[in-house]
Write an enzyme that holds these catalytic residues in place. Structure first.
Site, PDB file in Angstrom:
ATOM      1  N   TRP A   1       0.846   2.215  -3.309  1.00  0.00           N
ATOM      2  CA  TRP A   1       0.064   1.050  -3.257  1.00  0.00           C
ATOM      3  C   TRP A   1      -0.120   0.843  -4.813  1.00  0.00           C
ATOM      4  CZ3 TRP A   1      -5.830   0.647  -3.602  1.00  0.00           C
ATOM      5  CH2 TRP A   1      -6.141  -0.920  -3.209  1.00  0.00           C
TER       6      TRP A   1
ATOM      7  N   ASP B   1      -6.509   9.124   0.224  1.00  0.00           N
ATOM      8  CA  ASP B   1      -6.727   7.827   0.497  1.00  0.00           C
ATOM      9  C   ASP B   1      -6.592   7.419   2.033  1.00  0.00           C
ATOM     10  OD1 ASP B   1      -7.331   5.081   0.314  1.00  0.00           O
ATOM     11  OD2 ASP B   1      -6.093   4.713  -0.956  1.00  0.00           O
TER      12      ASP B   1
ATOM     13  N   LYS C   1      -9.900  -2.765   7.174  1.00  0.00           N
ATOM     14  CA  LYS C   1      -8.700  -2.997   8.157  1.00  0.00           C
ATOM     15  C   LYS C   1      -9.349  -2.518   9.570  1.00  0.00           C
ATOM     16  CE  LYS C   1      -6.402  -2.370   4.149  1.00  0.00           C
ATOM     17  NZ  LYS C   1      -5.500  -3.485   3.395  1.00  0.00           N
TER      18      LYS C   1
HETATM   19  C1  LMR Z   1      -2.431  -4.420   0.619  1.00  0.00           C
HETATM   20  O1  LMR Z   1      -2.115  -3.411   0.360  1.00  0.00           O
HETATM   21  O2  LMR Z   1      -2.053  -5.491   1.050  1.00  0.00           O
HETATM   22  C2  LMR Z   1      -4.072  -4.478   0.769  1.00  0.00           C
HETATM   23  O3  LMR Z   1      -4.732  -3.143   0.663  1.00  0.00           O
HETATM   24  C3  LMR Z   1      -4.586  -5.312   0.197  1.00  0.00           C
HETATM   25  C4  LMR Z   1      -4.960  -5.073  -1.410  1.00  0.00           C
HETATM   26  O4  LMR Z   1      -5.965  -4.992  -1.946  1.00  0.00           O
HETATM   27  O5  LMR Z   1      -3.643  -4.886  -1.840  1.00  0.00           O
END
Ligand code: LMR
Length: 401
Positions: free
Chosen positions: A130, A211, A246
C-alpha cells in the site's frame, strides 16, 4: 515565503478517487479506492452500526475529551477481536493497545514510537505494498526498503525469496506485513508459511509490524488474524495496527487501534505510556463517536452477531463478483492473467494491467483502477460489471492487435 513549496502531485489512491467524483460521465465506474459498495453501488450502513448509533443517540451524553489512549471499552473490544477472547497474552496484560485515527493513525503512532526507541532501524515493506506505508514511515524519518513478495508471472507469492530476504535483515529491522487480504495484490501467506516466517523473524530478532485493515474479508475474523495469534504463540514482540474502516463500513469515523505485544505486563505498561505520549504529540486524543459504535456492537451479543452475519454476506457478494468478472473476461483476457480474479483474496485483484492500459481505461472508458493495475472487486456490481469487463477486453484486444 512559500516560493519553495513544491506542488503536491496527489495521492495515487485518494486523489484518483477525488478525481472520479469530479468526472462528469454518467457511466463512469470506480474500481479504484478500497471501499466496499453494495449491489446498488452504495456505501452500506451496516444494520448493527445503525442500531448502535440509534441507541447512542437515545442516550444523549456530554462529549468530554477521551483519555489520550482512547475509550477503555473500545480498546478492550479491539484486543478481544484481534487477539481472540481467550488470548493468554491478553489475560496476562501483556498487550498495550491505544485507539487511533484509523489504521493510518496506528501506523503513524507506531512509526513515531519506533523512531524514538529504535532510531537506527530500517523499515522493510513488501514489493509492492500500500503506497501509504512508505509515505508514513518515510515521513517519520525511516529509510524504507522492500522484500520480494508478489510473483507477476504466477499472480501468487514468491515465498522462498521473501523468506530468504527477511532472513538476511539485521536484527531489530522493522518488517511490515499484511495480516490478510494483502493490499494491493490480494495474495496472502498460508498458515504454514506464517509459522515458518515468524520463526525466522524470532530467530533473527526482527520487529514485525502487522497491518490488519481487512479482518473478516479473507477467511473469517479469527482465521484472518492467524499471524497475530501465531506471534503471541511464539512469544515474538510485535506491533499490530487494525482498522474498522472496511469491516464496519465506518471509513469517515477513523476507527483504528495500535497494539504492541510485550514480554510482560510491566513492559506493556511502559510501552502503553509511550504510545500515549505519541498520541498526545500528534493529536492529543482520539474522537468518540465511531469508537462508541464499535464498542457497543462488539460487546452486545445480538449486535455482534448481526455485524458478523452482514460482514459474511458482504464477503459472499465479493466472491460472487469475482466469479462473475472472471466469467465475463474469459476469452478477452489471456488465461495466465485470469485465474487471479478467483484466487486472490479480499477487496482487490492485481490485474496485471499496465499503468498505460489503466490510463486508457480511465480516459476512454471512464473505468477507474489504481495505476498499479489494482482493481477493487468489492466495488463491482451487476450493473457496472459488463461495462468494466468490456472496457478491459477492448483495451487488451487493441494491445494484441
Ligand atoms: C485503499 O487502499 O484504497 C484504501 O485503504 C484507502 C486508502 O486510504 O488508501
Amino acid at each position: 515565503m512559500f516560493e519553495h513549496i513544491d506542488a503536491y502531485p496527489g495521492d495515487p489512491i485518494l486523489t484518483l478517487n477525488e478525481n472520479f467524483a469530479k468526472d462528469p460521465r454518467d457511466d463512469k465506474v470506480n474500481l479504484s479506492v478500497g471501499i466496499y459498495y453494495d449491489d446498488e453501488g452504495r456505501l452500506p450502513v451496516m444494520r448493527a452500526v445503525r442500531e448502535a448509533e440509534a441507541q447512542l443517540l437515545a442516550e444523549p451524553a456530554a462529549k468530554p475529551y477521551l483519555p489520550m489512549a482512547g475509550l477503555a471499552a473500545y480498546r478492550d473490544a479491539v484486543q478481544s477481536l484481534v487477539f481472540g477472547d481467550a488470548s493468554t497474552a491478553r489475560a496476562e496484560g501483556r498487550i498495550a493497545t491505544v485507539q487511533t485515527l484509523g489504521g493510518s493513525g496506528a501506523l503513524k503512532v507506531g512509526a513515531d514510537f519506533i523512531k524514538r526507541y529504535f532510531p537506527d532501524a530500517k523499515v522493510w515493506v513488501s514489493d509492492p505494498t500500500w503506497d501509504n506505508h512508505r509515505f508514513i514511515f518515510e515521513r517519520a524519518g525511516f529509510v524504507v526498503g522492500t522484500y520480494p513478495y508478489y510473483d507477476e508471472a504466477t499472480g501468487g507469492l514468491k515465498f522462498d525469496a521473501m523468506l530468504s530476504a527477511i532472513r538476511d535483515l539485521p536484527a531489530k529491522s522493522v518488517v511490515l506485513l499484511h495480516a490478510c487480504c494483502h493490499n494491493p495484490t490480494g495474495v496472502d501467506l498460508n498458515d504454514a508459511q506464517w509459522v515458518e516466517l515468524i520463526g525466522v523473524m524470532k530467530a533473527r530478532g526482527l520487529l514485525p509490524f502487522i497491518d490488519m485493515a481487512y479482518q473478516g474479508f479473507g477467511a473469517g475474523l479469527d482465521a484472518d488474524a492467524f499471524a497475530i495469534r501465531e506471534l503471541v504463540r511464539q512469544n515474538v514482540p510485535a506491533f499490530v495496527a487494525n482498522s474498522f474502516s472496511k469491516n464496519f463500513s465506518l471509513y469517515g469515523e477513523r476507527c483504528g487501534a495500535l497494539s504492541v505485544i510485550c514480554a510482560s505486563a510491566e513492559t506493556a505498561g511502559r510501552v502503553l505510556g509511550q504510545l500515549t505520549s505519541a498520541v498526545r504529540a500528534n493529536y492529543s486524543n482520539p474522537p468518540t463517536h465511531g469508537a462508541n459504535i464499535v464498542a457497543r456492537v462488539l460487546t452486545t451479543p445480538t449486535l455482534r452477531q448481526s455485524w458478523q452475519d452482514e460482514l459474511a454476506s458482504m464477503c459472499g457478494r465479493i466472491e460472487r463478483m469475482r466469479v462473475a468478472i472472471h466469467a465475463r473476461l474469459r476469452g478477452n483476457v489471456p488465461d495466465a492473467m485470469l485465474a487471479r480474479y478467483l484466487d486472490q483474496r479480499g477487496m482487490f485483484t492485481y490485474t496485471g494491467l499496465s499503468a498505460e492500459q489503466v490510463d486508457v481505461l480511465r480516459e476512454h472508458h471512464g473505468v477507474y483502477l489504481i495505476r498499479s493495475g489494482r482493481m477493487c472487486v468489492a466495488a463491482l456490481n451487476d450493473r457496472n460489471l459488463e461495462a468494466a469487463a468490456n472496457a478491459i477486453g477492448e483495451v487488451l484486444s487493441k494491445e494484441i492487435a
